[in-house]
Design a protein around this motif. Structure first.
Motif, PDB file in Angstrom:
ATOM      1  N   ASP A  18      51.043  14.130  65.599  1.00 39.94           N
ATOM      2  CA  ASP A  18      51.277  12.784  65.073  1.00 39.94           C
ATOM      3  C   ASP A  18      52.562  12.757  64.270  1.00 39.94           C
ATOM      4  O   ASP A  18      53.032  13.784  63.788  1.00 39.94           O
ATOM      5  N   TRP A  19      53.106  11.554  64.157  1.00 40.67           N
ATOM      6  CA  TRP A  19      54.281  11.294  63.342  1.00 40.67           C
ATOM      7  C   TRP A  19      53.828  10.878  61.949  1.00 40.67           C
ATOM      8  O   TRP A  19      52.909  10.076  61.806  1.00 40.67           O
ATOM      9  N   PHE A  20      54.515  11.416  60.944  1.00 40.60           N
ATOM     10  CA  PHE A  20      54.195  11.081  59.554  1.00 40.60           C
ATOM     11  C   PHE A  20      55.468  10.788  58.784  1.00 40.60           C
ATOM     12  O   PHE A  20      56.507  11.413  59.039  1.00 40.60           O
ATOM     13  N   ASP A  21      55.364   9.858  57.802  1.00 37.21           N
ATOM     14  CA  ASP A  21      56.492   9.718  56.892  1.00 37.21           C
ATOM     15  C   ASP A  21      56.525  10.969  56.018  1.00 37.21           C
ATOM     16  O   ASP A  21      55.559  11.744  55.977  1.00 37.21           O
ATOM     17  N   VAL A  22      57.616  11.182  55.340  1.00 34.88           N
ATOM     18  CA  VAL A  22      57.840  12.444  54.637  1.00 34.88           C
ATOM     19  C   VAL A  22      56.767  12.733  53.586  1.00 34.88           C
ATOM     20  O   VAL A  22      56.265  13.856  53.505  1.00 34.88           O
ATOM     21  N   GLU A  23      56.415  11.751  52.787  1.00 31.52           N
ATOM     22  CA  GLU A  23      55.436  11.997  51.721  1.00 31.52           C
ATOM     23  C   GLU A  23      54.080  12.414  52.283  1.00 31.52           C
ATOM     24  O   GLU A  23      53.451  13.342  51.773  1.00 31.52           O
ATOM     25  N   ILE A  24      53.629  11.742  53.321  1.00 30.06           N
ATOM     26  CA  ILE A  24      52.346  12.106  53.939  1.00 30.06           C
ATOM     27  C   ILE A  24      52.465  13.456  54.634  1.00 30.06           C
ATOM     28  O   ILE A  24      51.573  14.297  54.537  1.00 30.06           O
ATOM     29  N   ALA A  25      53.594  13.691  55.306  1.00 30.18           N
ATOM     30  CA  ALA A  25      53.795  14.968  56.010  1.00 30.18           C
ATOM     31  C   ALA A  25      53.740  16.143  55.037  1.00 30.18           C
ATOM     32  O   ALA A  25      53.157  17.180  55.347  1.00 30.18           O
ATOM     33  N   ILE A  26      54.313  15.980  53.863  1.00 31.06           N
ATOM     34  CA  ILE A  26      54.295  17.062  52.877  1.00 31.06           C
ATOM     35  C   ILE A  26      52.861  17.376  52.454  1.00 31.06           C
ATOM     36  O   ILE A  26      52.503  18.537  52.260  1.00 31.06           O
TER      37      ILE A  26
END
Length: 156
Positions: free
Chosen positions: A126-134
């Motif tokens: 899945d694709w995540f924005d940076v804050e969620i990905a971290i």
């Protein structure tokens, strides 16, 4: 000697619209884990193999799609809690998570049952924005996401 892996952190967009692709490991151990469990598609660098070449091979094995063709950004190396090292490379590109076709691995499951079961190496992407990905990423690999953001947006 510690195991040494390489992987590709696929990204798209920039600034506040920066998104990264992460994969979730398959198998029973990871089935109910989410935050801190996701990873960039990665795998072991074979003896004599170029780290970026290994990252491309592993991207194809874990996603079922050819590796991205853009210019790689070397994100450096991180060390996992296990002692394993991971070299990260960011490449701009696109990927439809619905097309995920991971390779598989076999292990004895349930433990001590003597039954060999086969599982997907990666069960979702899945694709995540940076804050969620971290938050979603393995804590050591989250550093690679932070490095990418700093490279793409140094004034942030």
């Amino acid at each position: 000697m510690a195991e040494h892996s390489a992987g590709i952190l696929l990204y798209r967009g920039g600034g506040d619209r920066l998104r990264v692709l992460l994969v979730h490991p398959g198998g029973p151990y990871w089935a109910k884990k989410d935050e801190g469990a996701w990873s960039l598609p990665k795998g072991i660098i074979e003896p004599g193999e170029d780290p970026f070449g290994a990252a491309c091979r592993e991207f194809a094995e874990e996603t079922g799609q050819p590796p991205p063709t853009g210019t790689p950004i070397d994100l450096g190396r991180v060390r996992l809690r296990s002692g394993k090292y991971v070299d990260g490379f960011a490449v701009e590109g696109d990927f439809d998570p619905k097309t995920l076709r991971s390779n598989t691995f076999t292990m004895i499951w349930p433990p001590r049952s003597g039954i060999a079961a086969t599982f997907l190496e990666v069960d979702r992407a899945d694709w995540f924005d940076v804050e969620i990905a971290i938050r979603k990423a393995n804590p050591a690999q989250a550093e690679l996401i932070t490095r990418l953001r700093e490279i793409l947006d140094p004034d942030r």
